[in-house]
Each structure stands twice: as C-alpha cells, then as structure tokens.
Scaffold this motif. Structure first.
Motif, PDB file in Angstrom:
ATOM      1  N   SER A 289       0.856  -1.178   0.000  1.00 45.96           N
ATOM      2  CA  SER A 289       0.000   0.000   0.000  1.00 45.96           C
ATOM      3  C   SER A 289       0.893   1.229   0.000  1.00 45.96           C
ATOM      4  CB  SER A 289      -0.918   0.023   1.226  1.00 45.96           C
ATOM      5  OG  SER A 289      -1.638   1.244   1.286  1.00 45.96           O
ATOM      6  N   ASP A 290       0.464   2.276  -0.694  1.00 50.90           N
ATOM      7  CA  ASP A 290       1.236   3.514  -0.682  1.00 50.90           C
ATOM      8  C   ASP A 290       1.197   4.176   0.691  1.00 50.90           C
ATOM      9  OD1 ASP A 290       2.042   3.306  -3.303  1.00 50.90           O
ATOM     10  OD2 ASP A 290       0.295   4.359  -4.085  1.00 50.90           O
ATOM     11  N   LYS A 291       0.164   3.866   1.471  1.00 47.25           N
ATOM     12  CA  LYS A 291       0.031   4.415   2.817  1.00 47.25           C
ATOM     13  C   LYS A 291       0.162   3.278   3.820  1.00 47.25           C
ATOM     14  CE  LYS A 291      -3.012   7.191   5.783  1.00 47.25           C
ATOM     15  NZ  LYS A 291      -4.328   7.878   5.879  1.00 47.25           N
ATOM     16  N   ALA A 292       1.117   3.395   4.751  1.00 44.63           N
ATOM     17  CA  ALA A 292       1.371   2.333   5.718  1.00 44.63           C
ATOM     18  C   ALA A 292       0.263   2.267   6.760  1.00 44.63           C
ATOM     19  CB  ALA A 292       2.719   2.549   6.398  1.00 44.63           C
ATOM     20  N   SER A 293       0.030   1.075   7.285  1.00 42.98           N
ATOM     21  CA  SER A 293      -0.997   0.883   8.305  1.00 42.98           C
ATOM     22  C   SER A 293      -0.578   1.465   9.646  1.00 42.98           C
ATOM     23  CB  SER A 293      -1.302  -0.616   8.461  1.00 42.98           C
ATOM     24  OG  SER A 293      -0.111  -1.331   8.766  1.00 42.98           O
ATOM     25  N   ASP A 294       0.731   1.577   9.871  1.00 44.24           N
ATOM     26  CA  ASP A 294       1.227   2.094  11.147  1.00 44.24           C
ATOM     27  C   ASP A 294       2.685   2.491  10.978  1.00 44.24           C
ATOM     28  OD1 ASP A 294       2.920  -0.439  12.208  1.00 44.24           O
ATOM     29  OD2 ASP A 294       1.069  -1.116  11.229  1.00 44.24           O
ATOM     30  N   ALA A 295       3.217   3.173  11.975  1.00 43.01           N
ATOM     31  CA  ALA A 295       4.588   3.691  11.894  1.00 43.01           C
ATOM     32  C   ALA A 295       5.614   2.569  11.821  1.00 43.01           C
ATOM     33  CB  ALA A 295       4.871   4.592  13.093  1.00 43.01           C
ATOM     34  N   ALA A 296       5.388   1.483  12.557  1.00 41.04           N
ATOM     35  CA  ALA A 296       6.336   0.375  12.552  1.00 41.04           C
ATOM     36  C   ALA A 296       6.401  -0.288  11.171  1.00 41.04           C
ATOM     37  CB  ALA A 296       5.957  -0.654  13.612  1.00 41.04           C
ATOM     38  N   SER A 297       5.237  -0.442  10.532  1.00 37.43           N
ATOM     39  CA  SER A 297       5.211  -1.037   9.193  1.00 37.43           C
ATOM     40  C   SER A 297       5.909  -0.135   8.187  1.00 37.43           C
ATOM     41  CB  SER A 297       3.762  -1.284   8.757  1.00 37.43           C
ATOM     42  OG  SER A 297       3.123  -2.197   9.626  1.00 37.43           O
ATOM     43  N   ARG A 298       5.678   1.177   8.305  1.00 38.11           N
ATOM     44  CA  ARG A 298       6.344   2.116   7.408  1.00 38.11           C
ATOM     45  C   ARG A 298       7.861   2.058   7.581  1.00 38.11           C
ATOM     46  NH1 ARG A 298       3.609   6.137   8.614  1.00 38.11           N
ATOM     47  NH2 ARG A 298       4.921   7.013  10.248  1.00 38.11           N
ATOM     48  N   ALA A 299       8.322   1.980   8.830  1.00 37.55           N
ATOM     49  CA  ALA A 299       9.757   1.917   9.086  1.00 37.55           C
ATOM     50  C   ALA A 299      10.352   0.622   8.533  1.00 37.55           C
ATOM     51  CB  ALA A 299      10.021   2.012  10.588  1.00 37.55           C
ATOM     52  N   MET A 300       9.606  -0.476   8.681  1.00 38.23           N
ATOM     53  CA  MET A 300      10.104  -1.741   8.151  1.00 38.23           C
ATOM     54  C   MET A 300      10.212  -1.700   6.632  1.00 38.23           C
ATOM     55  SD  MET A 300       8.498  -5.556   8.297  1.00 38.23           S
ATOM     56  CE  MET A 300       9.272  -6.852   7.330  1.00 38.23           C
ATOM     57  N   ALA A 301       9.181  -1.162   5.966  1.00 39.59           N
ATOM     58  CA  ALA A 301       9.214  -1.068   4.508  1.00 39.59           C
ATOM     59  C   ALA A 301      10.381  -0.203   4.055  1.00 39.59           C
ATOM     60  CB  ALA A 301       7.892  -0.501   3.991  1.00 39.59           C
ATOM     61  N   ASP A 302      10.637   0.889   4.777  1.00 40.86           N
ATOM     62  CA  ASP A 302      11.760   1.763   4.423  1.00 40.86           C
ATOM     63  C   ASP A 302      13.079   0.991   4.512  1.00 40.86           C
ATOM     64  OD1 ASP A 302      10.086   3.885   3.986  1.00 40.86           O
ATOM     65  OD2 ASP A 302      10.411   4.809   5.950  1.00 40.86           O
ATOM     66  N   ARG A 303      13.233   0.175   5.554  1.00 38.39           N
ATOM     67  CA  ARG A 303      14.467  -0.605   5.691  1.00 38.39           C
ATOM     68  C   ARG A 303      14.595  -1.634   4.571  1.00 38.39           C
ATOM     69  NH1 ARG A 303      12.870  -0.478  11.127  1.00 38.39           N
ATOM     70  NH2 ARG A 303      12.023  -2.591  11.027  1.00 38.39           N
ATOM     71  N   GLU A 304      13.505  -2.332   4.292  1.00 41.27           N
ATOM     72  CA  GLU A 304      13.558  -3.360   3.255  1.00 41.27           C
ATOM     73  C   GLU A 304      13.810  -2.754   1.873  1.00 41.27           C
ATOM     74  OE1 GLU A 304      13.802  -6.407   3.840  1.00 41.27           O
ATOM     75  OE2 GLU A 304      13.199  -6.445   5.939  1.00 41.27           O
ATOM     76  N   ASN A 305      13.227  -1.587   1.618  1.00 42.48           N
ATOM     77  CA  ASN A 305      13.394  -0.956   0.307  1.00 42.48           C
ATOM     78  C   ASN A 305      14.801  -0.438   0.084  1.00 42.48           C
ATOM     79  OD1 ASN A 305      10.719  -1.510  -0.200  1.00 42.48           O
ATOM     80  ND2 ASN A 305       9.997   0.558   0.259  1.00 42.48           N
ATOM     81  N   LYS A 306      15.578  -0.302   1.165  1.00 39.24           N
ATOM     82  CA  LYS A 306      16.967   0.143   1.046  1.00 39.24           C
ATOM     83  C   LYS A 306      17.940  -1.028   0.977  1.00 39.24           C
ATOM     84  CE  LYS A 306      16.094   4.475   3.533  1.00 39.24           C
ATOM     85  NZ  LYS A 306      16.300   5.217   4.799  1.00 39.24           N
ATOM     86  N   ALA A 307      17.420  -2.239   0.825  1.00 41.26           N
ATOM     87  CA  ALA A 307      18.280  -3.425   0.825  1.00 41.26           C
ATOM     88  C   ALA A 307      19.306  -3.369  -0.301  1.00 41.26           C
ATOM     89  CB  ALA A 307      17.432  -4.698   0.703  1.00 41.26           C
ATOM     90  N   ASP A 308      18.923  -2.839  -1.466  1.00 36.67           N
ATOM     91  CA  ASP A 308      19.856  -2.759  -2.587  1.00 36.67           C
ATOM     92  C   ASP A 308      21.044  -1.861  -2.264  1.00 36.67           C
ATOM     93  OD1 ASP A 308      18.155  -4.401  -3.908  1.00 36.67           O
ATOM     94  OD2 ASP A 308      17.366  -2.882  -5.276  1.00 36.67           O
ATOM     95  N   ALA A 309      20.798  -0.793  -1.503  1.00 37.33           N
ATOM     96  CA  ALA A 309      21.865   0.149  -1.178  1.00 37.33           C
ATOM     97  C   ALA A 309      22.937  -0.493  -0.301  1.00 37.33           C
ATOM     98  CB  ALA A 309      21.287   1.375  -0.482  1.00 37.33           C
ATOM     99  N   VAL A 310      22.547  -1.507   0.481  1.00 35.98           N
ATOM    100  CA  VAL A 310      23.513  -2.202   1.334  1.00 35.98           C
ATOM    101  C   VAL A 310      24.615  -2.821   0.490  1.00 35.98           C
ATOM    102  CG1 VAL A 310      23.809  -4.144   2.927  1.00 35.98           C
ATOM    103  CG2 VAL A 310      21.828  -2.652   3.137  1.00 35.98           C
ATOM    104  N   ALA A 311      24.249  -3.284  -0.711  1.00 36.55           N
ATOM    105  CA  ALA A 311      25.215  -3.907  -1.610  1.00 36.55           C
ATOM    106  C   ALA A 311      25.867  -2.894  -2.537  1.00 36.55           C
ATOM    107  CB  ALA A 311      24.528  -5.004  -2.425  1.00 36.55           C
ATOM    108  N   GLY A 312      25.662  -1.604  -2.261  1.00 41.28           N
ATOM    109  CA  GLY A 312      26.263  -0.573  -3.090  1.00 41.28           C
ATOM    110  C   GLY A 312      25.570  -0.392  -4.420  1.00 41.28           C
ATOM    111  N   VAL A 313      24.324  -0.827  -4.527  1.00 40.15           N
ATOM    112  CA  VAL A 313      23.564  -0.690  -5.762  1.00 40.15           C
ATOM    113  C   VAL A 313      22.513   0.387  -5.577  1.00 40.15           C
ATOM    114  CG1 VAL A 313      22.099  -1.863  -7.450  1.00 40.15           C
ATOM    115  CG2 VAL A 313      23.906  -3.126  -6.274  1.00 40.15           C
ATOM    116  N   ALA A 314      22.596   1.434  -6.366  1.00 37.68           N
ATOM    117  CA  ALA A 314      21.629   2.522  -6.269  1.00 37.68           C
ATOM    118  C   ALA A 314      20.526   2.315  -7.290  1.00 37.68           C
ATOM    119  CB  ALA A 314      22.311   3.860  -6.503  1.00 37.68           C
ATOM    120  N   PHE A 315      19.358   2.883  -7.003  1.00 43.22           N
ATOM    121  CA  PHE A 315      18.279   2.836  -7.984  1.00 43.22           C
ATOM    122  C   PHE A 315      18.696   3.601  -9.230  1.00 43.22           C
ATOM    123  CE2 PHE A 315      15.654   2.148  -4.138  1.00 43.22           C
ATOM    124  CZ  PHE A 315      15.031   0.987  -4.548  1.00 43.22           C
ATOM    125  N   ASP A 316      18.349   3.074 -10.395  1.00 44.27           N
ATOM    126  CA  ASP A 316      18.655   3.766 -11.641  1.00 44.27           C
ATOM    127  C   ASP A 316      17.884   5.065 -11.722  1.00 44.27           C
ATOM    128  OD1 ASP A 316      20.275   1.695 -12.400  1.00 44.27           O
ATOM    129  OD2 ASP A 316      18.728   0.675 -13.581  1.00 44.27           O
TER     130      ASP A 316
END
Length: 422
Positions: A289-316
């Motif tokens: 969902s574009d809108k998170a159900s709660d703050a904890a879910s939003r924070a988790m999605a933010d962490r998961e969506n940055k997984a590529d950056a951990v490997a030094g891969v940026a979004f095109d």
C-alpha cells in the motif's frame, strides 16, 4: 550595433548544435584511426547510447546523426534483442554500456559490408513494447527509443514463434513505425499450473537483520523458504519456484522480475526483521500500500526498500515516465487477490502460531509491487526477540509453520483456480 549578449534560448540551441558537431567530428577521427577509412558524410553514425529503468521495465535511447532504417529480431538461449542497421560507425561511451535494468550486455559491430548490428543480452524473458525512430526536437539528428518489459518464459517463446511465422514482420520504417508482427500472436494451449514463487529475503552481501546472538536474517529466511517449498510440493497441481536457493544477492526488482518470468499466481516473500522493542514477537503478514498501516510497518518497509543500497547498488535514474509507471504497478484485481490471501494466512496461522497484534498490516514494499502477481510479505518472527530467534533455528517449528502456510496456499489456489474456470 552588435549585441553583447545573445538570448539564452539561442545560446542553448547553439550549444546543442556545437556538441552535436563535435561528436560527429570525434566519430570521424575514431573511424580514421581504426583504419576503416574516412568518415563519409552519408554514413550513419550512432552517437550516444542511454538506458534507464530497472529489471521490470527498461528504456533504451540511441541518438543518430541522421535517420536510420532499422529492423528487430528476438533470439533465445540467452534472451536477446537484435537491432539491425545500415552500415554505421559507433561513438558510444563505454561507461554508458554498463549493465542496467533488464539489459545484461550490449554488443555492436558490422555483420556485412552494408549492415551493422546491435545485440542486447537480457537478464530474462522480455517483450518489446515499442521501437520508434523519432526526429529530435531541439537538436539535429534522430533517436531510436526502445521500451523493454519483463515477461514470462511462455510469452517470450510465443513471441519468437510468432516472429518466425511466414507472415511475421519486424521492420521499423524510417518514420518511426511501431515494431509489429503481421501474424496474430499464437497463445500456448497447454494448461498452466498454479505457480507459487517463494522469495527468501536478503542474501549475499545483504545479510538483513541480525539477532543479538549473531543469527542473520538471510540464513533463516532461506531455511524457511526451503521448508515452505518442500511443504508446497505436497499439494497436487502446484508449481513451486524460488527466487534464490543459495546465499545470493538479488536486487528487489530482480525478485519481482523472476516472479513475472514464471508467471506466478502467488508471490510469497519471507523475512525476519528486528525492532527496538525486544518483547514484541510473532508472525506478521504484509500487503502493499502507498500508505502504511502504522509507523512500525512504514519503518520496516523503508528498511527493506533500502536493501539494494547495502550492496552498493543505487536505484537507476529512470525517466519520469518510467518512474510514474513503476510507482503505480499494482492493479486493483491483483491487490484484491493479495488481500484475500493475506486474510487466509492469518486464519491458517492464528491460534496455532504466535502472531503479533493486528497481524495483517500494509506498507509500500517494493518487492510486492508486481503488476499482475498477488504478493505478500510474511514476517515469520522478530530476530530482536530471543524466543522468536530460537524458534527460527528449530527445524520442527519451521516445518509446522510452513505446513500451516502451505494450507493457506492450497485453499487460495483452489478458490482462484475455481474462479478462473467459471
């Protein structure tokens, strides 16, 4: 009187023209130095190459000094797109040819005295949504624009079959006519099994979350994904695929691309996060969902969506058009199926497997944004909780939870298959 300052628009136009002329000059120098002879004024020059997008959708733009006539061809094993041109010289910046999005490799050169060829090796099956030759608006020359979209193995095989039919045509006219086949597409008649793609979160250099005892998320998700696969294979009529079956790093869009490659009817991404409150434990089921159900879910999605950056891969850097499409991929019907399955998972686990309060939650997870695949993310527990972390290492617990989750899949597949046949 001579004006001291030219209008900005004229200066901009002159800069564009100057850059174009310099590029043409450099092409001629490169050709001469390569021993191919002088650069003929009427010889086609491929000046620049650009690609943008991700593993779901990629756009290629090639600038030419004058109007090219091109044709296309699909090749398999590996998946390739061939673009044939008249005899041309190439002035591409080598850095621009680095793998990007769906494209794994770019090669080019002469195939005869009068013809040149570009070969794009792709990361998986794809479809050619458009190939247009367009006149540049604010600079001399023309550009070829190709939009490539991830597809399934079956769709790619059908496209090659259709292409090789006697009446097929892949010619692109000099006025930018769309690539088209005169013969109608033949669709495979074989019945398609209900396909489930199991995605073990993280992997490789991206270890994900970690418990206080050093248990890494990438390891427990792979162990559970394998167990879930084994339980699902016991259900008749299912085809089970995994995004990874080893300690391998995959970009988030690549995971979605794999789901589309297999024409998944259901995508299950397995995770085991951490949270600051170590007393919180239990399973959670997430939908997109574009809108998170709660703050904890939003924070988790933010962490998961940055997984590529951990490997030094940026979004095109996608073009605005591509970015808009990528941000709105979830179709209404697909989302409805995702919600239905998530509720089924909660019913199957609740009372039998420990779950958090309000176990069905939602947030903007990139890995769940397949346009045509019902998708859920299952948090099997929290590595920040010692009890959960201990259970994740217990084979008996993994088997039990996987059995309950497989039961939810079996119920969902039966309903979806029955609905499709009505």
């Amino acid at each position: 009187m001579i004006a001291r300052h030219a209008p900005a628009s004229i200066c901009n136009d002159m800069n564009v023209i100057c850059r174009f002329l310099v590029t043409v000059f450099l092409v001629s120098v490169a050709v001469a130095q390569s021993g191919q002879g002088a650069f003929a004024a009427d010889e086609l020059a491929a000046l620049t190459y650009q690609a943008a997008g991700d593993e779901l959708r990629t756009r290629v733009v090639i600038n030419f000094d004058h109007e090219p006539e091109v044709s296309t061809l699909l090749l398999g094993e590996p998946h390739r797109l061939v673009i044939d041109l008249p005899k041309a010289v190439f002035a591409f910046d080598k850095k621009s040819l680095e793998p990007r999005g769906l494209i794994d490799n770019v090669r080019y050169g002469m195939i005869s005295d009068a013809r040149s060829r570009l070969i794009f090796t792709m990361k998986g099956p794809f479809s050619v949504e458009r190939v247009d030759v367009l006149k540049n608006d604010n600079s001399p020359g023309y550009r070829l624009v190709a939009d490539l979209v991830a597809s399934s193995d079956r769709q790619f095989a059908d496209a090659i079959k259709n292409q090789n039919a006697p009446t097929a045509s892949t010619q692109v006219g000099p006025k930018g006519d769309r690539v088209a086949s005169a013969a109608p597409m033949e669709v495979s008649k074989a019945p398609k099994p209900f396909t489930v793609v199991v995605d073990a979160g993280h992997g490789g250099i991206d270890s994900g979350a970690e418990s206080t005892g050093g248990i890494m998320e990438k390891d427990v998700t792979l162990m559970f994904a394998r167990e879930l696969r084994d339980q699902l294979t016991k259900i008749p009529g299912l085809r089970i695929e995994m995004t990874r079956d080893s300690d391998e790093f995959l970009r988030l869009p690549e995971r979605v691309r794999i789901a589309r490659q297999y024409e998944a009817d259901l995508f299950i991404s397995v995770h085991a996060d951490t949270i600051n409150q170590r007393n919180i434990r239990g399973a959670t089921v997430y939908t997109v969902s574009d809108k998170a159900s709660d703050a904890a879910s939003r924070a988790m999605a933010d962490r998961e969506n940055k997984a590529d950056a951990v490997a030094g891969v940026a979004f095109d850097n996608e073009t605005p058009e591509i970015a808009d499409i990528l941000m709105d991929l979830t179709r209404r019907e697909t989302h409805t199926f995702s919600l239905s399955f998530a509720k089924g998972v909660v019913r199957a686990l609740k009372g039998d497997v420990n779950m958090i309060n309000n176990p069905h939650r939602f947030a903007g997870f990139q890995v769940l944004r397949a346009p045509d695949v019902p998708s859920v993310l299952v948090e099997i527990g929290y590595l920040s909780n010692d009890e959960d972390a201990k259970l994740m290492l217990d084979p008996a617990w993994r088997t039990h939870v996987a059995e309950r989750l497989a039961a939810a899949v079996g119920e969902f597949s039966g309903k979806k298959t029955a609905g499709a046949s009505n």
